[in-house]
Motif scaffolding. Structure first.
Motif, mmCIF file in Angstrom:
data_model
loop_
_atom_site.group_PDB
_atom_site.id
_atom_site.type_symbol
_atom_site.label_atom_id
_atom_site.label_comp_id
_atom_site.label_asym_id
_atom_site.label_seq_id
_atom_site.Cartn_x
_atom_site.Cartn_y
_atom_site.Cartn_z
ATOM 1 N N PRO A 36 44.488 33.763 31.537
ATOM 2 C CA PRO A 36 44.267 34.933 32.395
ATOM 3 C C PRO A 36 43.528 36.050 31.659
ATOM 4 N N GLU A 37 43.881 36.268 30.390
ATOM 5 C CA GLU A 37 43.218 37.336 29.628
ATOM 6 C C GLU A 37 41.712 37.082 29.514
ATOM 7 N N LEU A 38 41.355 35.795 29.401
ATOM 8 C CA LEU A 38 39.938 35.498 29.226
ATOM 9 C C LEU A 38 39.145 35.705 30.512
ATOM 10 N N SER A 39 39.820 35.536 31.630
ATOM 11 C CA SER A 39 39.101 35.837 32.884
ATOM 12 C C SER A 39 38.877 37.343 32.980
ATOM 13 N N ALA A 40 39.809 38.121 32.427
ATOM 14 C CA ALA A 40 39.620 39.579 32.414
ATOM 15 C C ALA A 40 38.448 39.942 31.494
ATOM 16 N N VAL A 41 38.352 39.245 30.366
ATOM 17 C CA VAL A 41 37.229 39.512 29.448
ATOM 18 C C VAL A 41 35.909 39.228 30.158
ATOM 19 N N ARG A 42 35.871 38.098 30.856
ATOM 20 C CA ARG A 42 34.625 37.731 31.539
ATOM 21 C C ARG A 42 34.267 38.789 32.585
ATOM 22 N N ASP A 43 35.285 39.236 33.326
ATOM 23 C CA ASP A 43 35.021 40.275 34.338
ATOM 24 C C ASP A 43 34.498 41.552 33.698
ATOM 25 N N GLU A 44 35.058 41.887 32.544
ATOM 26 C CA GLU A 44 34.635 43.129 31.891
ATOM 27 C C GLU A 44 33.176 43.021 31.436
ATOM 28 N N LEU A 45 32.824 41.867 30.896
ATOM 29 C CA LEU A 45 31.431 41.697 30.465
ATOM 30 C C LEU A 45 30.502 41.743 31.674
ATOM 31 N N TYR A 188 45.000 49.518 40.224
ATOM 32 C CA TYR A 188 45.921 48.947 39.231
ATOM 33 C C TYR A 188 45.130 48.280 38.114
ATOM 34 N N GLU A 189 44.129 47.517 38.554
ATOM 35 C CA GLU A 189 43.355 46.811 37.538
ATOM 36 C C GLU A 189 42.568 47.803 36.674
ATOM 37 N N ALA A 192 44.853 49.166 34.160
ATOM 38 C CA ALA A 192 45.110 48.173 33.107
ATOM 39 C C ALA A 192 43.927 48.092 32.145
ATOM 40 N N ARG A 193 42.712 48.190 32.686
ATOM 41 C CA ARG A 193 41.518 48.145 31.829
ATOM 42 C C ARG A 193 41.497 49.336 30.872
ATOM 43 N N LEU A 194 41.793 50.525 31.432
ATOM 44 C CA LEU A 194 41.786 51.719 30.575
ATOM 45 C C LEU A 194 42.802 51.552 29.447
ATOM 46 N N ALA A 243 52.905 42.863 37.902
ATOM 47 C CA ALA A 243 52.928 42.255 36.565
ATOM 48 C C ALA A 243 51.723 41.342 36.364
ATOM 49 N N SER A 244 51.317 40.661 37.434
ATOM 50 C CA SER A 244 50.216 39.699 37.270
ATOM 51 C C SER A 244 48.905 40.416 36.959
ATOM 52 N N VAL A 245 48.740 41.628 37.470
ATOM 53 C CA VAL A 245 47.511 42.386 37.176
ATOM 54 C C VAL A 245 47.479 42.781 35.706
ATOM 55 N N PHE A 246 48.581 43.309 35.236
ATOM 56 C CA PHE A 246 48.610 43.828 33.866
ATOM 57 C C PHE A 246 48.633 42.706 32.833
ATOM 58 N N ARG A 247 49.214 41.560 33.221
ATOM 59 C CA ARG A 247 49.251 40.406 32.307
ATOM 60 C C ARG A 247 47.851 39.999 31.884
ATOM 61 N N ARG A 248 46.892 40.050 32.791
ATOM 62 C CA ARG A 248 45.511 39.655 32.467
ATOM 63 C C ARG A 248 44.943 40.527 31.347
ATOM 64 N N TYR A 249 45.505 41.690 31.159
ATOM 65 C CA TYR A 249 45.010 42.591 30.110
ATOM 66 C C TYR A 249 45.963 42.640 28.919
#
Ligand code: GCU
Length: 688
Positions: A36-45, A188-189, A192-194, A243-249
């Protein structure tokens, strides 16, 4: 982020002289696996790179086969290019959250590697790289190795779930809409990003006050305190989606719980921590939570404090209380954060936390952290550090800081907390001999740093655009307490306001001077506590003790002012280790800025430079207002250089700040005069 500000994650196109170097290495990017964290990384890029580079990047689904350079994010196991660029054992040695950034040449092309041993580390590493791009740093020779100083870097939201208020929050209502969960809001997301971008790895989603206090106090907001209901099954289910939103980060979720939950949520008629039914209730509740949220971080508890129930209600102590909860979390890897904010039974509240907790050292379970506010009173503009730091070597401790500006201008005043936090972290406790600063403590597993949150629905998040800097600085210091104030501020200013030098220098000056200025007009600057008088009705949760209440806080009489906390008084100074205790014990050696915290002195007592106490109080109050006007003028010089929305907002806030500072100055100086009968030498106060 249209309905709200992007804060420091603005991602604006970089200047031409950087474009080529950045594009060469980042136009192609590959993010390895599917955690999940890596999908967040991809979204951020995906968000950041087009904006920064002014061109759409190619995000590869497999290791790039391009003849151009690329950015690779992953572990050495994920990709030959990473394994060959960075030795695996070096990566494996990194603490959880640690990462490496490296510039490498691969197949003759310029590439960048972000690698770590954990998925969370890849999130932090990516944000670090984006920070470098955002601040236009060179990337040709990157060789960065980072690890967090503390295992736990937590945010305590003082949000009251069902009424969406935020206790001591000045950024509007809570961003968390529990009534609509499990529906998720984009905000929320973005929150979490901030948080992840500055390394925060845990969030406690609700206020420490989980019920309305039995003993009302002017100190506590009254709206509604129903946080205990989050332990009800239907609320816990809603919690899973948050929790699922914040877990990705990489952020673990926590809850504040009420010590009497077995009676409130369950139907027991006691919450005695030694009662078998109570223990069984907590065990079943913990199992239920972990079934739903496997990475649940644990419970935060405010017990026997300001009307909240606790073990004392059953003749038990804090160890009995904390350990009973720790037992049920332990099999799941959870932790109890047990607050040491207790007062009320001692004439001088400063002495109480140490008196209560220090004798319990060694008795707390391994998964209990005792969470201690930075000072012995309550987030005052300046306090000495808590005597508990370094005094409980057998206990995991956490340092609690307040990000929100409860006593520093409630989101109306521009007050930057970083210089205060640096002063705290750099303070030598002598716990382990000379050279044991506060920041060197809390390094064991289970220890860490906690910030009381500040965000709300406001466009600015924090109620004041400049107060975003406090959230940023908290995260950066919780990651690295030795980071210099200059570098953290520069990062924030550059990312938030861009590269314009005049803007950068001006905002930096305002931030750095703001804290001392606020201390001066709020307190007179010699270590007096609880004197701020806001009296602005519309401000939510404003702190408003009337001047008649003040003598109890700081000992003003006709003869003098200050509280004797030495051996002839409450003895608080003696709780420190020598030589700190000796320094505070002595009028001659006590630092001037804390003099009246430790000593009751005649109004006419002479300070080192020959000025009397009362005159210094007058002078500081007046200087604080003049300085506030100077800061306002500095901001006004940015008209046309900062976007209209932020410029106007901060300018208006400064007008209010000046008006309030003047009012504070007048209330305080009148008060000093009415007690001392000594007029101001310059004729500004008194009968001359
Ligand atoms: C302060 C604050 C309260 C808060 C309390 C705490 O007293 O004013 O709003 O509940 O601290 O830290 O628990």
């Amino acid at each position: 982020m249209n309905e709200y500000d992007s804060c420091w994650l603005r991602y604006e196109c970089v200047p031409d002289d950087r474009l080529d170097a950045y594009r060469r290495r980042c136009r192609h990017a590959y993010v390895a696996e599917e955690a999940p964290e890596l999908s967040a990384v991809r979204d951020e890029l995906r968000r950041a790179l087009p904006a920064l580079l002014g061109t759409d990047p190619h995000l590869w689904q497999h290791p790039p086969t391009t003849a151009e350079g690329f950015l690779a994010v992953g572990t050495p196991d994920d990709m030959a290019m990473i394994a060959e660029s960075v030795p695996t054992d070096v990566v494996d040695d990194l603490a959880d959250g640690g990462y490496l950034l490296k510039s490498v040449t691969w197949n003759g092309q310029d590439c960048l590697v972000v690698t770590a041993s954990t998925d969370r580390g890849l999130v932090y590493g990516t944000f670090h790289l984006l920070r470098l791009l955002n601040t236009h740093e060179p990337v040709a020779d990157l060789d960065v190795r980072e690890e967090p100083a503390y295992e736990n870097r937590l945010l305590d939201q003082w949000d009251t779930p069902f009424h969406r208020s935020v206790e001591r929050g000045y950024g509007g209502e809570s961003i968390f809409d529990w009534e609509r969960l499990p529906d998720l809001r984009p905000r929320y997301e973005d929150y979490a990003r901030l948080l992840a971008s500055v390394g925060v790895n845990g969030v406690v989603f609700n206020n420490v006050n989980t019920t309305k206090p039995a003993r009302p106090s002017a100190n506590v907001a009254f709206d509604a305190f129903e946080g205990w209901q989050l332990l009800e099954p239907r609320r816990l289910e809603a919690f899973t989606s948050l929790a699922s939103v914040f877990r990705r980060y990489g952020i673990r979720p926590y809850l504040s719980v009420n010590f009497a939950a077995p009676m409130l949520v369950g139907d027991l008629d006691t919450a005695d921590p030694l009662d078998e039914d109570v223990r069984a209730w907590w065990r079943a509740k913990a199992d239920e939570i972990y079934e739903l949220v496997p990475d649940f971080g644990g419970f935060l508890v405010k017990a026997d404090s300001e009307g909240q129930p606790g073990p004392y209600d059953y003749g038990r102590d804090h160890v009995d209380g904390a350990n009973a909860l720790a037992r049920v979390l332990e099999p799941h890897g959870g932790r109890v954060w047990w607050r040491a904010f207790v007062y009320g039974t001692h004439e001088d509240r400063a002495v109480q936390a140490y008196d209560t907790f220090e004798p319990l050292d060694g008795d707390f379970a391994d998964n209990v952290t005792v969470q201690v506010k930075n000072g012995p009173i309550d987030f005052q503009p300046r306090e000495p550090v808590s005597t508990l730091f370094g005094a409980m070597p057998e206990t995991d401790l956490g340092l609690e800081l307040q990000i929100t500006g409860e006593y520093t201008g409630q989101g109306v005043h521009a007050t930057y907390h970083l210089p205060m936090w640096k002063e705290i972290l750099d303070f030598d406790t002598h716990a382990d001999g000379p050279g044991s600063p506060v920041g060197s403590l809390f390094r064991d597993d289970g220890e860490g740093i906690v910030g009381v949150g500040s965000v709300g629905e406001d466009h600015s998040w924090t109620g004041h655009y400049l107060a975003q800097a406090n959230l940023y600085a908290f995260g950066r210091l919780a990651w690295d307490p030795e980071a210099s104030a200059e570098s953290v501020t520069e990062e924030w200013v550059h990312q938030t306001f861009g590269a314009d030098e005049q803007v950068g220098d001006t905002v930096t000056r305002i931030l750095h001077d703001s804290w001392e200025v606020c201390i001066d007009y709020e307190t007179g600057g010699l270590g007096l506590m609880h004197m701020m008088h806001n009296a602005e009705e519309y401000l939510e949760n404003h702190y408003d003790p009337a001047p008649e209440e003040w003598p109890g806080y700081h000992g003003a009489t006709e003869e003098g002012i200050g509280v004797d906390r030495t051996s002839t008084g409450s003895g608080y100074a003696g709780q420190y280790r020598d030589p700190v205790a000796q320094r505070y014990e002595s009028v001659a050696d006590c630092p001037e800025e804390l003099l009246l915290f430790f000593h009751h002195l005649p109004w006419t007592h002479e300070l080192d430079d020959g000025t009397t106490v009362v005159q210094r109080l007058y002078d500081n109050c007046f200087a604080g207002v003049e300085e506030t006007k100077r800061l306002r003028a500095e901001w006004q010089s940015l008209d046309g250089k900062v976007d209209e929305r932020r410029f106007r907002h901060v300018a208006e806030r400064f007008d209010e700040q000046v008006a309030q500072a003047e009012r504070w100055r007048d209330v305080l100086t009148d008060y000093f005069y009415s007690h001392s009968g000594v007029p101001d030498e310059q004729g500004r106060v008194g009968d001359d």
